[in-house]
Design a protein around this motif. Sequence first.
Motif, PDB file in Angstrom:
ATOM      1  N   ALA A 398      62.162  54.007  56.296  1.00 36.88           N
ATOM      2  CA  ALA A 398      63.177  53.153  55.668  1.00 36.88           C
ATOM      3  C   ALA A 398      63.676  53.715  54.346  1.00 36.88           C
ATOM      4  CB  ALA A 398      62.620  51.742  55.445  1.00 36.88           C
ATOM      5  N   VAL A 399      62.930  54.600  53.738  1.00 35.47           N
ATOM      6  CA  VAL A 399      63.304  55.154  52.433  1.00 35.47           C
ATOM      7  C   VAL A 399      63.235  56.673  52.504  1.00 35.47           C
ATOM      8  CG1 VAL A 399      62.771  55.259  49.972  1.00 35.47           C
ATOM      9  CG2 VAL A 399      62.364  53.130  51.247  1.00 35.47           C
ATOM     10  N   LYS A 434      64.110  44.635  50.848  1.00 36.24           N
ATOM     11  CA  LYS A 434      63.714  43.297  51.262  1.00 36.24           C
ATOM     12  C   LYS A 434      64.008  43.049  52.730  1.00 36.24           C
ATOM     13  CE  LYS A 434      64.603  38.396  50.478  1.00 36.24           C
ATOM     14  NZ  LYS A 434      65.386  37.387  49.728  1.00 36.24           N
ATOM     15  N   CYS A 435      65.139  43.601  53.198  1.00 35.06           N
ATOM     16  CA  CYS A 435      65.615  43.276  54.545  1.00 35.06           C
ATOM     17  C   CYS A 435      65.007  44.203  55.594  1.00 35.06           C
ATOM     18  CB  CYS A 435      67.144  43.383  54.601  1.00 35.06           C
ATOM     19  SG  CYS A 435      67.978  42.304  53.416  1.00 35.06           S
ATOM     20  N   PRO A 436      64.375  43.654  56.633  1.00 33.78           N
ATOM     21  CA  PRO A 436      63.850  44.497  57.717  1.00 33.78           C
ATOM     22  C   PRO A 436      64.985  45.274  58.389  1.00 33.78           C
ATOM     23  CG  PRO A 436      62.947  42.270  57.837  1.00 33.78           C
ATOM     24  CD  PRO A 436      64.061  42.224  56.832  1.00 33.78           C
ATOM     25  N   GLY A 437      64.731  46.531  58.691  1.00 30.95           N
ATOM     26  CA  GLY A 437      65.726  47.372  59.360  1.00 30.95           C
ATOM     27  C   GLY A 437      66.717  48.036  58.427  1.00 30.95           C
ATOM     28  N   ALA A 438      66.759  47.628  57.159  1.00 31.07           N
ATOM     29  CA  ALA A 438      67.691  48.248  56.214  1.00 31.07           C
ATOM     30  C   ALA A 438      67.143  49.612  55.778  1.00 31.07           C
ATOM     31  CB  ALA A 438      67.897  47.343  55.002  1.00 31.07           C
ATOM     32  N   LEU A 439      68.044  50.450  55.274  1.00 36.28           N
ATOM     33  CA  LEU A 439      67.688  51.809  54.871  1.00 36.28           C
ATOM     34  C   LEU A 439      68.084  52.054  53.412  1.00 36.28           C
ATOM     35  CD1 LEU A 439      68.972  53.792  58.008  1.00 36.28           C
ATOM     36  CD2 LEU A 439      66.628  53.001  57.561  1.00 36.28           C
ATOM     37  N   TRP A 460      72.311  56.436  44.857  1.00 35.82           N
ATOM     38  CA  TRP A 460      71.397  55.427  45.442  1.00 35.82           C
ATOM     39  C   TRP A 460      72.227  54.687  46.489  1.00 35.82           C
ATOM     40  CZ3 TRP A 460      66.441  53.256  43.847  1.00 35.82           C
ATOM     41  CH2 TRP A 460      66.130  52.022  44.435  1.00 35.82           C
ATOM     42  N   THR A 461      71.889  54.812  47.746  1.00 35.58           N
ATOM     43  CA  THR A 461      72.707  54.241  48.830  1.00 35.58           C
ATOM     44  C   THR A 461      71.846  53.364  49.714  1.00 35.58           C
ATOM     45  OG1 THR A 461      74.064  56.249  48.828  1.00 35.58           O
ATOM     46  CG2 THR A 461      74.282  54.751  50.714  1.00 35.58           C
ATOM     47  N   GLU A 462      72.255  52.083  49.845  1.00 37.36           N
ATOM     48  CA  GLU A 462      71.557  51.147  50.729  1.00 37.36           C
ATOM     49  C   GLU A 462      72.446  50.861  51.936  1.00 37.36           C
ATOM     50  OE1 GLU A 462      70.363  47.643  48.673  1.00 37.36           O
ATOM     51  OE2 GLU A 462      69.423  48.723  46.998  1.00 37.36           O
ATOM     52  N   LYS A 463      71.804  50.762  53.111  1.00 36.54           N
ATOM     53  CA  LYS A 463      72.529  50.453  54.359  1.00 36.54           C
ATOM     54  C   LYS A 463      71.734  49.418  55.150  1.00 36.54           C
ATOM     55  CE  LYS A 463      74.610  55.040  54.846  1.00 36.54           C
ATOM     56  NZ  LYS A 463      74.762  56.240  55.700  1.00 36.54           N
ATOM     57  N   GLY A 464      72.508  48.595  55.871  1.00 34.73           N
ATOM     58  CA  GLY A 464      71.866  47.601  56.724  1.00 34.73           C
ATOM     59  C   GLY A 464      71.516  46.313  56.043  1.00 34.73           C
ATOM     60  N   VAL A 465      72.049  46.087  54.843  1.00 36.23           N
ATOM     61  CA  VAL A 465      71.806  44.832  54.138  1.00 36.23           C
ATOM     62  C   VAL A 465      72.925  43.863  54.523  1.00 36.23           C
ATOM     63  CG1 VAL A 465      71.558  43.723  51.899  1.00 36.23           C
ATOM     64  CG2 VAL A 465      70.715  46.060  52.243  1.00 36.23           C
ATOM     65  N   PRO A 466      72.590  42.604  54.896  1.00 34.94           N
ATOM     66  CA  PRO A 466      73.657  41.646  55.230  1.00 34.94           C
ATOM     67  C   PRO A 466      74.672  41.549  54.103  1.00 34.94           C
ATOM     68  CG  PRO A 466      71.498  40.760  55.796  1.00 34.94           C
ATOM     69  CD  PRO A 466      71.247  42.029  55.029  1.00 34.94           C
ATOM     70  N   ALA A 467      75.956  41.523  54.485  1.00 36.00           N
ATOM     71  CA  ALA A 467      77.043  41.512  53.501  1.00 36.00           C
ATOM     72  C   ALA A 467      77.030  40.223  52.707  1.00 36.00           C
ATOM     73  CB  ALA A 467      78.385  41.687  54.190  1.00 36.00           C
ATOM     74  N   GLY A 502      74.963  46.882  51.464  1.00 42.12           N
ATOM     75  CA  GLY A 502      74.045  47.089  50.354  1.00 42.12           C
ATOM     76  C   GLY A 502      74.713  47.691  49.130  1.00 42.12           C
ATOM     77  N   VAL A 503      73.876  48.046  48.127  1.00 39.59           N
ATOM     78  CA  VAL A 503      74.353  48.577  46.856  1.00 39.59           C
ATOM     79  C   VAL A 503      74.521  50.090  46.961  1.00 39.59           C
ATOM     80  CG1 VAL A 503      73.717  48.963  44.442  1.00 39.59           C
ATOM     81  CG2 VAL A 503      73.276  46.741  45.502  1.00 39.59           C
ATOM     82  N   ARG A 504      75.572  50.582  46.279  1.00 37.37           N
ATOM     83  CA  ARG A 504      75.744  52.025  46.130  1.00 37.37           C
ATOM     84  C   ARG A 504      75.924  52.313  44.642  1.00 37.37           C
ATOM     85  NH1 ARG A 504      76.971  56.691  48.778  1.00 37.37           N
ATOM     86  NH2 ARG A 504      78.243  58.212  47.644  1.00 37.37           N
ATOM     87  N   CYS A 505      75.101  53.235  44.151  1.00 42.69           N
ATOM     88  CA  CYS A 505      75.156  53.590  42.728  1.00 42.69           C
ATOM     89  C   CYS A 505      75.258  55.100  42.598  1.00 42.69           C
ATOM     90  CB  CYS A 505      73.921  53.069  42.002  1.00 42.69           C
ATOM     91  SG  CYS A 505      73.887  53.487  40.235  1.00 42.69           S
ATOM     92  N   GLU A 506      76.173  55.541  41.729  1.00 45.43           N
ATOM     93  CA  GLU A 506      76.311  56.969  41.435  1.00 45.43           C
ATOM     94  C   GLU A 506      76.182  57.171  39.923  1.00 45.43           C
ATOM     95  OE1 GLU A 506      79.976  58.414  43.001  1.00 45.43           O
ATOM     96  OE2 GLU A 506      79.756  57.317  44.884  1.00 45.43           O
ATOM     97  N   ILE A 507      75.337  58.118  39.559  1.00 46.75           N
ATOM     98  CA  ILE A 507      75.126  58.426  38.137  1.00 46.75           C
ATOM     99  C   ILE A 507      75.235  59.930  37.960  1.00 46.75           C
ATOM    100  CG2 ILE A 507      73.522  58.345  36.182  1.00 46.75           C
ATOM    101  CD1 ILE A 507      72.185  55.937  37.500  1.00 46.75           C
TER     102      ILE A 507
END
Length: 518
Positions: A398-399, A434-439, A460-467, A502-507
Amino acid sequence: MKAEIHDETDLLETLARKNAVLQAINRIFHEALGATSDEALGRLCLAVAEDLTGASFSFMAELTPARDRLHDLAISDRAWTVFRRAWPEGAEQHVPTHLDLHGLYGRVILDDASLIANDPAAHPDAIGTPHGHPPLRSFLGVPLRRRGRLIGVMGLGNRVGGFREIDREAAEELAPAIVQALGGKRAELALRESEDMRRVSMELVPAMLWRTDQSGNNKMSESQWADLTGQDEREAADWGWLEAVHPEDRVATEATFRRSFARDEPLEHQVRLRDRHGAYRWFLMRQVPRRDEASSATHWFGAATDVHDMHLLEERQRRLVAELQHRVRNILTVVRSVFSRTVEAGGALEDVADHFRGRLDALARTQAIVTQTASGNVDLQNLIRDELLSVGVADGEAVTIAGPDVPLPPRAAEAIGLAIHELAINSVKYGALKCPGALLHIAWSTDGDRDGKRRVRLTWTEKGVPALAISPCRQGFGTELICEALPYQYGAETRLTFVGGGVRCEIALPLQEEGRPF
C-alpha cells in the motif's frame, strides 16, 4: 768483574721490562679504541697482563661504593677456558660478583699493597679455591688506584716457576694504564649513552629547542629548526629566525621577545612559522631565563611546539559552538511558531496538546539524526521512513517509497520532516493510510534551477481515497506549513491539492541558500 756483569745483566733486564711494559701499555690503549664495553676492555687488559707476566689466568675486581666487598669481576679469556674445562657440561657458568674481602686478594685490598704468594696454600690468608677453580700454585696481586685512591685489585695466577719481583714491578707499572684505559672507556660509553639519550629525547619531544644569550642572539639551536624552516644556524642567528615568522606575526613576535629579554621574564607566545615548502603552521613558543647565583639572567632556553592541529581544532570548535547557538535559536523559533499555530488552529485542549506533542516529536527525530553524523546531514529516505514509522506505517503493497540518495542539510531536513509528519497524520486520519485498498506513493529526485542551485523535488501522491465533496473548509497547520511557511522561510515551491482519490503534494526545496548549504 762479576759485579759489573751482574749490574749489566740487571740493567738489561730492567730495560727489557720497561720496554715490555711500554709495548703492553701501547697495546692496551690501541685495543681500547675498538672495545665495545668496559668488560670487553677489561678482558683485553688482562690478556696483556698475562702476556707481560707469564700468568696462566687472571681477574680484576672493583670495590663496592661501601668499600666492604668486591664486585664486577672481569675474567680473562684464558681463565674462562680453564674454568669451563673444570665445570660439568651444562652446569651454570657464572662468576660471583659480590666477594667478601678475604683470602689472598682480600689481603691486597686490606694492605693496599702488592702480594706475591708462590706457595698459596701455606699463606696465612689462604682460604682455598671455590669449586671448579683450578689448583692455585702461585699468585700475584696488584692494587688498582685512581688518583691515589684504592679502587680494586688485579689478580694473576699460576706462572710457571712462580712470580718474580720483576713481574710484580711490571704489573704495578701496567696497572695505572689499565685504570686509565677503563676509566676513559667508561667515560666514552657514558657520553655516548648520554648523547643517544639526548638524541632520542629530542626525537621524542615534539619541540624545537634553542639557546640564546642575554640579548637574544642565538647561540645554539637543534636541527629541528633547520629541518622545518630550511634555515641553517648561521641564517637563524642574530634575529634572522624572524624571517621564518609569518609577516603578520613578525612585529608582535619580535616585540614580545625583546620585552622578555629586557624584563628578564619568561614568555609564552603563539606564532605562525613558515616551513621549507612555504606553508605556515602554528607554534607555541616558550622561553625561560637561566640565572646565576646573583639571580641575573646569563642565557635563555626556548622551545617551540607545533600546535597547528590544536589551533585548527580550537577554531573548528569555535565555529561549531557558533553554529550550535545559531541552530538552537532557529529550533526555538520553529518551536514557538509550531506552538502558536497549533494553538491558533483551535480545538479541544487535549487535541491541541496531542498535535503539538506530535510535531515536537517530529522535530526531535530530525535533530537526533542530525547529531549522529559529523556533517549534520540527514538522509531523506531514512527521514521519510522514520516519520511513517512514527504513525505505525511501513512501506509495502500500500505504500511505496522511491528516490535517489539525498543528504539534506539540517534546516532542509527540519522543513521536510515537519511536512512529511503533517501529511502522514492527515493520511492516517482521512486519507490513504486510513482507507483499505488505497495507495500512497512517495517519490523524489534532484535537479538544478535556472540559477544552478540544487533542489530536491518531492511528491506525495494518494490514490483510492473516496472523493470528498469539497476541499477542507479550514486551513490547518499542515496546509499553512506547506503552502506558506516553506515558501516564505526556505524559498520552496509547493503545491497541495485535494483531488478525487486523495491528497497530492509537491515540494521543490533548494538545498542551498545564498550559495551555501542550509
